[in-house]
Design a protein around this motif. Structure first.
Motif, short mmCIF file in Angstrom:
data_model
loop_
_atom_site.label_atom_id
_atom_site.label_comp_id
_atom_site.label_asym_id
_atom_site.label_seq_id
_atom_site.Cartn_x
_atom_site.Cartn_y
_atom_site.Cartn_z
N SER A 46 7.61 -2.10 -10.48
CA SER A 46 5.76 -3.21 -11.33
C SER A 46 6.16 -2.44 -12.27
O SER A 46 4.89 -2.40 -13.48
CB SER A 46 4.49 -3.01 -10.34
OG SER A 46 4.16 -1.58 -10.05
N THR A 47 6.35 -1.02 -12.71
CA THR A 47 6.42 -0.23 -13.62
C THR A 47 8.06 0.05 -14.37
O THR A 47 8.08 0.88 -14.15
CB THR A 47 6.27 1.17 -13.22
OG1 THR A 47 4.57 0.82 -13.44
CG2 THR A 47 5.64 1.72 -15.07
N GLY A 66 5.71 -0.41 -6.64
CA GLY A 66 6.05 -1.93 -6.93
C GLY A 66 6.10 -2.20 -4.93
O GLY A 66 5.44 -1.15 -4.43
N THR A 67 6.82 -2.81 -5.05
CA THR A 67 6.44 -3.75 -3.68
C THR A 67 7.70 -3.59 -3.07
O THR A 67 8.50 -3.45 -3.71
CB THR A 67 5.23 -4.94 -3.74
OG1 THR A 67 4.13 -4.60 -4.60
CG2 THR A 67 4.80 -5.70 -2.32
#
Length: 121
Positions: free
Chosen positions: A102-103, A70-71
């Protein structure tokens, strides 16, 4: 809100699509007095397992790995002036960074509370 754990003693507390990451109570007890935390930069994109931060104690320096991809959306800037917050309260005041997942399915590969307790006994 769900909390998951890694075998490297990081936790991720998930609310919606954001996770708050830090080290577990067990990890901070093993490290001893935390004297410095190197925080990731906001906006940094990470894959699961990437080095995200470094926690230095009087005993050793320990890498903190991202439990998910992710970020980075936020960092705990209070740790710059007071790294001991990680010792005092690793799950609330001593969190290290927040990440936009993100996942989200990567959470399935992490440990639940009972499994983590078994790992650390």
């Amino acid at each position: 809100m769900t909390t998951k754990y890694t075998t490297d003693h990081e936790y991720i507390r998930v609310e919606g699509a954001t996770g708050t990451v830090g080290i577990t109570l067990y990890a901070q007890e093993q490290l001893g007095d935390i004297v410095f935390v190197e925080l990731p930069s906001v906006g940094k994109v990470m894959k699961k397992g990437d080095e995200a931060a470094v926690v230095e104690s009087v005993k050793a320096a320990s890498e903190i790995y991202s439990p998910v991809s992710g970020t980075v959306t936020e960092i705990n800037t209070a740790l710059n002036g007071e790294p001991g917050l990680v010792n005092q309260d690793p799950h609330d005041g001593g969190w290290i960074f927040k990440i936009q997942l993100s996942t989200p399915t990567e959470l399935d590969g992490l440990l639940g509370e009972a499994d983590y307790a078994e790992l650390t006994k």
